[in-house]
Design a protein around this motif. Sequence first.
Motif, short mmCIF file in Angstrom:
data_model
loop_
_atom_site.label_atom_id
_atom_site.label_comp_id
_atom_site.label_asym_id
_atom_site.label_seq_id
_atom_site.Cartn_x
_atom_site.Cartn_y
_atom_site.Cartn_z
N THR A 77 6.08 -18.65 47.43
CA THR A 77 5.43 -19.06 48.69
C THR A 77 3.95 -18.71 48.64
O THR A 77 3.09 -19.52 49.06
N ALA A 78 3.63 -17.54 48.11
CA ALA A 78 2.22 -17.13 48.01
C ALA A 78 1.44 -18.09 47.13
O ALA A 78 0.31 -18.48 47.46
N ALA A 107 4.75 -24.76 51.16
CA ALA A 107 4.80 -23.35 51.58
C ALA A 107 5.74 -23.14 52.76
O ALA A 107 6.46 -22.14 52.81
N ILE A 108 5.77 -24.10 53.69
CA ILE A 108 6.65 -23.96 54.86
C ILE A 108 8.11 -23.96 54.44
O ILE A 108 8.90 -23.09 54.83
N SER A 143 -2.67 -13.72 47.88
CA SER A 143 -2.83 -13.23 46.52
C SER A 143 -2.15 -11.89 46.30
O SER A 143 -1.70 -11.58 45.18
N THR A 144 -2.02 -11.07 47.35
CA THR A 144 -1.37 -9.77 47.19
C THR A 144 0.15 -9.90 47.04
O THR A 144 0.82 -8.93 46.71
N TYR A 145 0.68 -11.08 47.31
CA TYR A 145 2.13 -11.31 47.21
C TYR A 145 2.53 -12.10 45.95
O TYR A 145 3.69 -12.45 45.79
N LEU A 152 5.66 -10.29 59.08
CA LEU A 152 5.68 -10.44 57.62
C LEU A 152 4.96 -11.72 57.19
O LEU A 152 4.13 -11.71 56.27
N LEU A 153 5.26 -12.81 57.88
CA LEU A 153 4.64 -14.09 57.54
C LEU A 153 3.14 -14.09 57.82
O LEU A 153 2.36 -14.70 57.05
#
Length: 466
Positions: free
Chosen positions: A64-65, A20-21, A53-55, A44-45
Amino acid sequence: MANQLRGNDLRQLGFPEGRAIGLALAQLQRKHLKKLSQTDQLVLLKSLLADPSTYLTHLDWSHTAAALLPAPSRHIALTERKPYAVFGPEYIEQGAIHQMETAMKLPVTVAGALMPDAHHGYGLPIGGVLATDNAVIPYAVGVDIGCRMALSVFALPPRHLEQRVQEMRKLLLDNTRFGNRQGFQRGQKLDHAVLERDEFSNIAFLRNKQGTAAEQIGTSGSGNHFVEWGIVDILDPQNELGVPVGQYVGLLSHSGSRGLGASVANHYTKLAKDVCQLPSEAQHLAWLSLESEAGQEYWAAMNLAGDYASACHHQIHQRLAKALGERPLAKVENHHNFAWKERLADGREVVVHRKGATPASAGVLGVIPGSMTAPGFIVRGRGNADSLASASHGAGRAMSRTRAKQELSEAEVRRYLQQHGIELIGGGVDEAPQAYKDIHAVMQSQQELVDVLGTFTPRIVRMDGA
């Protein structure tokens, strides 16, 4: 740049070690995100980290999500195996049985059935029928989406084939194309409305697929795909074709959605595996919920590929009927490698996958081919509930392609074809008649699934190859 965030900044926000990073930092290098101040980037991050989950469908942040979702919630356990019907079990290899039993353990599985031509495949076995609850499994549909049979019956007697072998052979050579070689030249191409469908522009993945689809339309694939002249024998005087009992010249084709279907299958299988992580023995059975954006996209793309496969067959039959100078008396077309929304006997709506299985609802017509030296059958479905209103899609393989190449020689196969009066253009030993099950035994195993209206016996066959 002083404005550039680093890995430690994300760790301090609470990002876990791992993919993710790296994915987040790479996204921040995109031009429109790079312009944001460091404060805005951090806001944003933080939002992304608070509720990944919303992304999941966000154009910039979906990957990334997905990487931020906790691993345990992304792994799905199999359940107790549900019962399923098997037709002709004595003709089905153990590998296909094992695959079907794995499919019956999926949490989304409702019902299933295995056809007598079944053999090992990827994910669901070929010859497998699987009903699921509001979920579609790309590899339970298959790679060659919408692969199908199409038959035209002409008012010509069988002697037309026997007396004009070279002429009929040339019609196949001039009017069919196979494999990945060049399709028809510009002046020979036929238009079709399927190439103008909105899905090619509305679904991002399909936007660069229209050109290849236009190049390949009206052509056939490799492997077991064919176009062949043969003799149709109508046996049932009450047949729905409106053709009197007797013998006729027929044209039979078998092919699918070419590169379009294969690319759709592979792309959405990868997406399914990302969001639906199953144990290793079931990984090819990853599904997409029809409530998800990806599931809806796949469903639309699958239907486009199926319609494209049908258009290819229509053009094959249109070209050859015109070259023959005859209008067909009747046509029969049916497809496999597809998923349908249907209702079970108890009224439940399910998604029925038929991977190498023919729809056989009551009154539905289809063609079940044998091999180059064995007849195919024109059938009417009986709507058997145990088979999920399905039947076999052919004889099914008795030998794998590898085994056929190891055990059969080209000279042996050619001699066998000659003994049976078959003229073959192209083809290979992996498609030898000896590599297939006995179609008569297969049909005997599914008498409760279909009624036979007539037969088709091949005479002049074209497949991929020189």
